[in-house]
Scaffold this motif. Structure first.
Motif, PDB file in Angstrom:
ATOM      1  N   THR A 120      31.834  73.860  19.402  1.00  0.00           N
ATOM      2  CA  THR A 120      32.116  73.657  20.825  1.00  0.00           C
ATOM      3  C   THR A 120      30.796  73.697  21.593  1.00  0.00           C
ATOM      4  O   THR A 120      29.751  74.040  21.041  1.00  0.00           O
ATOM      5  CB  THR A 120      33.051  74.763  21.359  1.00  0.00           C
ATOM      6  N   VAL A 121      30.869  73.375  22.874  1.00  0.00           N
ATOM      7  CA  VAL A 121      29.711  73.452  23.757  1.00  0.00           C
ATOM      8  C   VAL A 121      29.990  74.562  24.769  1.00  0.00           C
ATOM      9  O   VAL A 121      31.002  74.515  25.472  1.00  0.00           O
ATOM     10  CB  VAL A 121      29.468  72.111  24.491  1.00  0.00           C
ATOM     11  N   ASN A 122      29.086  75.548  24.842  1.00  0.00           N
ATOM     12  CA  ASN A 122      29.332  76.655  25.776  1.00  0.00           C
ATOM     13  C   ASN A 122      28.871  76.299  27.189  1.00  0.00           C
ATOM     14  O   ASN A 122      28.361  75.211  27.440  1.00  0.00           O
ATOM     15  CB  ASN A 122      28.716  77.964  25.267  1.00  0.00           C
ATOM     16  N   GLU A 123      29.054  77.235  28.112  1.00  0.00           N
ATOM     17  CA  GLU A 123      28.760  76.969  29.524  1.00  0.00           C
ATOM     18  C   GLU A 123      27.295  76.644  29.790  1.00  0.00           C
ATOM     19  O   GLU A 123      26.964  76.043  30.800  1.00  0.00           O
ATOM     20  CB  GLU A 123      29.206  78.155  30.379  1.00  0.00           C
ATOM     21  N   ASN A 124      26.406  77.029  28.872  1.00  0.00           N
ATOM     22  CA  ASN A 124      24.983  76.726  29.016  1.00  0.00           C
ATOM     23  C   ASN A 124      24.585  75.431  28.314  1.00  0.00           C
ATOM     24  O   ASN A 124      23.406  75.092  28.251  1.00  0.00           O
ATOM     25  CB  ASN A 124      24.136  77.880  28.479  1.00  0.00           C
ATOM     26  N   GLY A 125      25.572  74.729  27.757  1.00  0.00           N
ATOM     27  CA  GLY A 125      25.296  73.486  27.060  1.00  0.00           C
ATOM     28  C   GLY A 125      24.853  73.662  25.620  1.00  0.00           C
ATOM     29  O   GLY A 125      24.436  72.703  24.978  1.00  0.00           O
ATOM     30  N   HIS A 126      24.940  74.876  25.100  1.00  0.00           N
ATOM     31  CA  HIS A 126      24.543  75.151  23.724  1.00  0.00           C
ATOM     32  C   HIS A 126      25.717  74.940  22.778  1.00  0.00           C
ATOM     33  O   HIS A 126      26.860  75.262  23.108  1.00  0.00           O
ATOM     34  CB  HIS A 126      24.029  76.588  23.585  1.00  0.00           C
ATOM     35  N   LEU A 127      25.419  74.423  21.588  1.00  0.00           N
ATOM     36  CA  LEU A 127      26.442  74.247  20.563  1.00  0.00           C
ATOM     37  C   LEU A 127      26.725  75.574  19.887  1.00  0.00           C
ATOM     38  O   LEU A 127      25.804  76.362  19.633  1.00  0.00           O
ATOM     39  CB  LEU A 127      25.968  73.237  19.512  1.00  0.00           C
ATOM     40  N   HIS A 128      28.010  75.812  19.590  1.00  0.00           N
ATOM     41  CA  HIS A 128      28.408  77.052  18.927  1.00  0.00           C
ATOM     42  C   HIS A 128      29.473  76.707  17.897  1.00  0.00           C
ATOM     43  O   HIS A 128      30.513  76.165  18.244  1.00  0.00           O
ATOM     44  CB  HIS A 128      28.958  78.041  19.961  1.00  0.00           C
ATOM     45  N   ALA A 129      29.208  77.003  16.622  1.00  0.00           N
ATOM     46  CA  ALA A 129      30.162  76.715  15.547  1.00  0.00           C
ATOM     47  C   ALA A 129      30.819  78.000  15.076  1.00  0.00           C
ATOM     48  O   ALA A 129      30.146  79.023  14.897  1.00  0.00           O
ATOM     49  CB  ALA A 129      29.444  76.040  14.383  1.00  0.00           C
ATOM     50  N   ARG A 130      32.140  77.927  14.882  1.00  0.00           N
ATOM     51  CA  ARG A 130      32.910  79.087  14.441  1.00  0.00           C
ATOM     52  C   ARG A 130      33.837  78.683  13.297  1.00  0.00           C
ATOM     53  O   ARG A 130      34.432  77.607  13.339  1.00  0.00           O
ATOM     54  CB  ARG A 130      33.755  79.626  15.587  1.00  0.00           C
ATOM     55  N   PRO A 131      33.991  79.563  12.297  1.00  0.00           N
ATOM     56  CA  PRO A 131      34.916  79.233  11.209  1.00  0.00           C
ATOM     57  C   PRO A 131      36.367  79.346  11.692  1.00  0.00           C
ATOM     58  O   PRO A 131      36.717  80.252  12.436  1.00  0.00           O
ATOM     59  CB  PRO A 131      34.606  80.281  10.139  1.00  0.00           C
ATOM     60  N   MET A 132      37.167  78.372  11.275  1.00  0.00           N
ATOM     61  CA  MET A 132      38.591  78.349  11.610  1.00  0.00           C
ATOM     62  C   MET A 132      39.364  78.053  10.328  1.00  0.00           C
ATOM     63  O   MET A 132      38.878  77.350   9.443  1.00  0.00           O
ATOM     64  CB  MET A 132      38.886  77.269  12.654  1.00  0.00           C
ATOM     65  N   THR A 133      40.582  78.561  10.256  1.00  0.00           N
ATOM     66  CA  THR A 133      41.427  78.314   9.084  1.00  0.00           C
ATOM     67  C   THR A 133      42.079  76.948   9.192  1.00  0.00           C
ATOM     68  O   THR A 133      42.687  76.614  10.205  1.00  0.00           O
ATOM     69  CB  THR A 133      42.525  79.397   8.975  1.00  0.00           C
ATOM     70  N   THR A 134      41.935  76.155   8.135  1.00  0.00           N
ATOM     71  CA  THR A 134      42.572  74.850   8.076  1.00  0.00           C
ATOM     72  C   THR A 134      44.072  75.041   7.903  1.00  0.00           C
ATOM     73  O   THR A 134      44.506  75.806   7.045  1.00  0.00           O
ATOM     74  CB  THR A 134      42.012  74.032   6.889  1.00  0.00           C
TER      75      THR A 134
ATOM     76  N   VAL B 200      37.983  79.073  22.849  1.00  0.00           N
ATOM     77  CA  VAL B 200      38.944  78.663  23.886  1.00  0.00           C
ATOM     78  C   VAL B 200      38.248  78.575  25.237  1.00  0.00           C
ATOM     79  O   VAL B 200      38.467  77.624  25.998  1.00  0.00           O
ATOM     80  CB  VAL B 200      40.169  79.605  23.910  1.00  0.00           C
ATOM     81  N   ALA B 201      37.377  79.527  25.553  1.00  0.00           N
ATOM     82  CA  ALA B 201      36.627  79.475  26.820  1.00  0.00           C
ATOM     83  C   ALA B 201      35.764  78.213  26.873  1.00  0.00           C
ATOM     84  O   ALA B 201      35.722  77.526  27.896  1.00  0.00           O
ATOM     85  CB  ALA B 201      35.752  80.722  26.963  1.00  0.00           C
ATOM     86  N   ASP B 202      35.115  77.886  25.757  1.00  0.00           N
ATOM     87  CA  ASP B 202      34.279  76.684  25.712  1.00  0.00           C
ATOM     88  C   ASP B 202      35.124  75.426  25.913  1.00  0.00           C
ATOM     89  O   ASP B 202      34.736  74.522  26.655  1.00  0.00           O
ATOM     90  CB  ASP B 202      33.541  76.581  24.380  1.00  0.00           C
ATOM     91  N   ILE B 203      36.266  75.364  25.239  1.00  0.00           N
ATOM     92  CA  ILE B 203      37.140  74.183  25.317  1.00  0.00           C
ATOM     93  C   ILE B 203      37.626  73.959  26.743  1.00  0.00           C
ATOM     94  O   ILE B 203      37.730  72.818  27.198  1.00  0.00           O
ATOM     95  CB  ILE B 203      38.318  74.320  24.336  1.00  0.00           C
ATOM     96  N   LYS B 204      37.900  75.026  27.468  1.00  0.00           N
ATOM     97  CA  LYS B 204      38.378  74.903  28.850  1.00  0.00           C
ATOM     98  C   LYS B 204      37.362  74.186  29.732  1.00  0.00           C
ATOM     99  O   LYS B 204      37.730  73.457  30.641  1.00  0.00           O
ATOM    100  CB  LYS B 204      38.683  76.283  29.435  1.00  0.00           C
ATOM    101  N   GLN B 205      36.072  74.379  29.457  1.00  0.00           N
ATOM    102  CA  GLN B 205      35.061  73.756  30.311  1.00  0.00           C
ATOM    103  C   GLN B 205      34.452  72.510  29.711  1.00  0.00           C
ATOM    104  O   GLN B 205      33.864  71.710  30.429  1.00  0.00           O
ATOM    105  CB  GLN B 205      33.999  74.774  30.722  1.00  0.00           C
ATOM    106  N   ALA B 206      34.569  72.304  28.381  1.00  0.00           N
ATOM    107  CA  ALA B 206      34.009  71.114  27.721  1.00  0.00           C
ATOM    108  C   ALA B 206      34.851  70.812  26.477  1.00  0.00           C
ATOM    109  O   ALA B 206      34.607  71.391  25.426  1.00  0.00           O
ATOM    110  CB  ALA B 206      32.553  71.349  27.339  1.00  0.00           C
ATOM    111  N   PRO B 207      35.831  69.929  26.594  1.00  0.00           N
ATOM    112  CA  PRO B 207      36.768  69.721  25.484  1.00  0.00           C
ATOM    113  C   PRO B 207      36.239  68.904  24.305  1.00  0.00           C
ATOM    114  O   PRO B 207      36.895  68.849  23.269  1.00  0.00           O
ATOM    115  CB  PRO B 207      37.946  69.008  26.151  1.00  0.00           C
ATOM    116  N   GLN B 208      35.067  68.264  24.417  1.00  0.00           N
ATOM    117  CA  GLN B 208      34.531  67.504  23.282  1.00  0.00           C
ATOM    118  C   GLN B 208      34.073  68.475  22.193  1.00  0.00           C
ATOM    119  O   GLN B 208      33.291  69.385  22.463  1.00  0.00           O
ATOM    120  CB  GLN B 208      33.354  66.627  23.704  1.00  0.00           C
ATOM    121  N   VAL B 209      34.577  68.284  20.970  1.00  0.00           N
ATOM    122  CA  VAL B 209      34.276  69.196  19.871  1.00  0.00           C
ATOM    123  C   VAL B 209      33.977  68.418  18.592  1.00  0.00           C
ATOM    124  O   VAL B 209      34.182  67.209  18.518  1.00  0.00           O
ATOM    125  CB  VAL B 209      35.446  70.172  19.606  1.00  0.00           C
TER     126      VAL B 209
END
Length: 165
Positions: A28-42, A62-71
């Motif tokens: 995701t992209v955080n509020e500062n425009g930085h990329l942040h990757a997190r492990p998720m269960t498929t 979820v906070a990142d998605i609310k402000q920048a939905p491109q993932v």
């Protein structure tokens, strides 16, 4: 998209790639425009162009998605030398029937209230495109051995396709 791969063929092939991969990285992209990757269960559902995750309403993703939905969602099967990158738009969904479809008891470790925990958030990735790479372990080992003996490199690095979803 490659001229050789239709959307239907691409979706089917992507489904085959990810069906046995347990974890993905959701970037995701955080509020500062930085990329942040997190492990998720498929999720154990057939890929049809959408990817689903179960997350927490108070999570960073979820906070990142609310402000920048491109993932981006990345998958890797290092045993098969297969890699997949899916780009898309994340949508936060509240759908009890879908939650029941995706739920497994393993999530009780993350959600104290089980399936009724109010902090559960469904995350739907509406895929827009994907790129995958497949080379096969045996092919790579043979190419490495040949290069060591002959000193020549190979231009055949396996399959690489881009699919517009």
């Amino acid at each position: 998209m490659s001229d050789n791969v239709s959307r239907e063929e691409g979706v089917k092939h992507i489904a085959e790639i990810i069906k046995d991969i347990r974890f993905a990285l959701l970037t995701t992209v955080n509020e500062n425009g930085h990329l942040h990757a997190r492990p998720m269960t498929t999720q154990q559902t057939e890929f049809d162009g959408d990817v689903w995750f179960i997350g927490s309403k108070d999570s960073g993703s979820v906070a990142d998605i609310k402000q920048a939905p491109q993932v981006n969602v990345s998958y890797a099967d290092t045993g098969k030398n297969t890699y997949l990158s899916v780009t898309g738009k994340a949508v936060l969904v509240d759908d009890r029937a879908k939650l029941e479809e995706l739920w497994s008891d393993g999530y009780k470790a993350y959600f104290e209230g089980g399936i009724d925990d109010p902090s559960i958030q469904l995350i739907k990735i509406e895929s827009q495109g994907a790129e995958y790479w497949e080379s096969g372990r045996t092919r790579n080992l043979l190419q490495m051995a040949a290069a060591a003996v002959t000193g020549k490199t190979s231009n055949d690095h396996g399959t690489n396709e881009t699919v517009k979803l």
